[in-house]
Write an enzyme that holds these catalytic residues in place. Structure first.
Site, PDB file in Angstrom:
ATOM      1  CG  ASP A   1      -1.610   1.218   1.525  1.00  0.00           C
ATOM      2  OD1 ASP A   1      -2.341   1.672   0.628  1.00  0.00           O
ATOM      3  OD2 ASP A   1      -1.463   1.785   2.632  1.00  0.00           O
TER       4      ASP A   1
ATOM      5  CG  ASP B   1      -1.381   7.988   0.313  1.00  0.00           C
ATOM      6  OD1 ASP B   1      -0.805   9.072   0.477  1.00  0.00           O
ATOM      7  OD2 ASP B   1      -1.783   7.588  -0.797  1.00  0.00           O
TER       8      ASP B   1
ATOM      9  CG  ASP C   1      -2.334   2.659   6.357  1.00  0.00           C
ATOM     10  OD1 ASP C   1      -2.525   2.321   5.171  1.00  0.00           O
ATOM     11  OD2 ASP C   1      -2.646   3.777   6.804  1.00  0.00           O
TER      12      ASP C   1
HETATM   13  O1  LIG Z   1      -4.502   3.046  -0.641  1.00  0.00           O
HETATM   14  P1  LIG Z   1      -3.587   4.139  -0.204  1.00  0.00           P
HETATM   15  O2  LIG Z   1      -2.333   4.237  -1.014  1.00  0.00           O
HETATM   16  O3  LIG Z   1      -3.322   4.073   1.270  1.00  0.00           O
HETATM   17  O4  LIG Z   1      -4.394   5.496  -0.486  1.00  0.00           O
HETATM   18  C1  LIG Z   1      -5.539   5.811   0.319  1.00  0.00           C
HETATM   19  C2  LIG Z   1      -5.911   7.259   0.080  1.00  0.00           C
HETATM   20  O5  LIG Z   1      -4.747   8.029   0.365  1.00  0.00           O
HETATM   21  C3  LIG Z   1      -4.787   9.427   0.139  1.00  0.00           C
HETATM   22  O6  LIG Z   1      -5.491  10.056   1.192  1.00  0.00           O
HETATM   23  C4  LIG Z   1      -4.905   9.844   2.474  1.00  0.00           C
HETATM   24  O7  LIG Z   1      -3.552  10.349   2.458  1.00  0.00           O
HETATM   25  C5  LIG Z   1      -3.413  11.782   2.317  1.00  0.00           C
HETATM   26  C6  LIG Z   1      -1.934  12.104   2.231  1.00  0.00           C
HETATM   27  O8  LIG Z   1      -1.238  11.633   3.344  1.00  0.00           O
HETATM   28  C7  LIG Z   1      -4.097  12.468   3.496  1.00  0.00           C
HETATM   29  O9  LIG Z   1      -3.987  13.884   3.382  1.00  0.00           O
HETATM   30  C8  LIG Z   1      -5.580  12.039   3.541  1.00  0.00           C
HETATM   31  O10 LIG Z   1      -6.187  12.569   4.711  1.00  0.00           O
HETATM   32  C9  LIG Z   1      -5.710  10.509   3.572  1.00  0.00           C
HETATM   33  O11 LIG Z   1      -7.082  10.123   3.463  1.00  0.00           O
HETATM   34  C10 LIG Z   1      -5.348   9.762  -1.213  1.00  0.00           C
HETATM   35  O12 LIG Z   1      -5.572  11.140  -1.298  1.00  0.00           O
HETATM   36  C11 LIG Z   1      -6.600   8.960  -1.562  1.00  0.00           C
HETATM   37  O13 LIG Z   1      -6.916   9.161  -2.932  1.00  0.00           O
HETATM   38  C12 LIG Z   1      -6.320   7.481  -1.361  1.00  0.00           C
HETATM   39  O14 LIG Z   1      -7.475   6.712  -1.663  1.00  0.00           O
END
Ligand SMILES: O=P(O)(O)OC[C@H]1O[C@H](O[C@H]2O[C@H](CO)[C@@H](O)[C@H](O)[C@H]2O)[C@H](O)[C@@H](O)[C@@H]1O
Length: 237
Positions: free
Chosen positions: A17, A19, A195
């Site tokens: 993964d 983020d 996560d």
């Molecule tokens: O599947 P992932 O790679 O974990 O992505 C999940 C989402 O991540 C992002 O949003 C999250 O991270 C941002 C940056 O750290 C944060 O600002 C936000 O609050 C989180 O929700 C991304 O913007 C999404 O498109 C993804 O689905």
């Protein structure tokens, strides 16, 4: 080193993964920092696993490729709505759908009156973030819930300080299932590292193929920094 954390083995197929796992959470989606050394670690681990290292993210492939350039790793993007096989181009999966234009307009209009709330359109979904305006959580939730209930084919997905609309049928299990049918992933032991609640689907798929999941909060005591240190060790083993 975290206790009970297995080191990367050469017979694994690794699903990572982005983020909150490889990258630290940032105040807004476009503010993430790609730490020095991460791309080299990913390249090294992929080489050690014969190419069986993938990214599985809720982000569109365009974001992931920009962050990890010059790498263009195989994987699943947009929660499994886009899949890239090894050496191939990203293609929409069976779960891909286009978000109706009127929804985006509706979400953007609401966000314009809610300072700090961000709309993140994606090729096959949309996220509405309230990290910078936590007091708006209930309103964002209500609006996204209405959108999800009004349009067949989308479901509400609670995320980290955000709500997303994701096509029903899309999940992080799909890229694991698809990649495990292709070399060099097939025949290896899949290990999914994540996560978030969406990552549980990927971990479950890994278990179905004889592998397991590693959870950042439970298995990596230092969070994303520890995941990156683990990858760096795996790359140089
Ligand atoms: O599947 P992932 O790679 O974990 O992505 C999940 C989402 O991540 C992002 O949003 C999250 O991270 C941002 C940056 O750290 C944060 O600002 C936000 O609050 C989180 O929700 C991304 O913007 C999404 O498109 C993804 O689905």
């Amino acid at each position: 080193m975290a206790s009970n954390l297995p080191e990367i083995a050469s017979d694994w197929a690794l699903f990572l993964d982005l983020d909150g796992t490889l990258l630290d959470i940032a105040p807004r989606p476009d503010a993430v920092v790609v730490p020095l050394g991460l791309v080299d670690s990913l390249r090294g681990v992929a080489a050690r696993l014969g190419g069986a290292a993938a990214i599985v993210s809720g982000r569109p492939v365009s974001d992931v490729d920009r962050f990890l350039a010059p790498l263009a790793m195989p994987g699943g993007f947009g929660h499994g709505t886009e899949i890239r096989l090894p050496g191939g181009a990203p293609t929409p999966s069976q779960a891909a759908r286009t978000v109706p234009r009127e929804w985006l307009d509706r979400l953007r209009e609401a966000a314009s009156g809610w300072p700090g709330v961000l709309v993140e359109p994606k090729p096959h979904g949309v996220a509405m973030h309230f990290r910078l305006a936590p007091e708006r959580e209930a309103e964002v939730h209500g609006l996204m819930q209405r959108c999800a209930s009004e349009c067949e084919g989308y479901a509400l997905l609670p995320a980290h300080m955000a709500f997303e609309l994701r096509p029903t049928g899309a999940s992080k299990a799909l890229p694991v299932e698809v990649l495990m049918r292709h070399a060099p992933f097939g025949g290896r032991r899949p290990v999914f590292v994540g996560d978030d609640v969406t990552d549980e689907d990927g971990m479950e798929a890994a278990r179905r193929h004889g592998g397991f999941g590693l959870h950042v909060g439970r298995d990596f005591q230092g969070g994303s920094a520890e995941v990156r240190a683990w990858l760096a060790r795996g790359a140089s083993a």
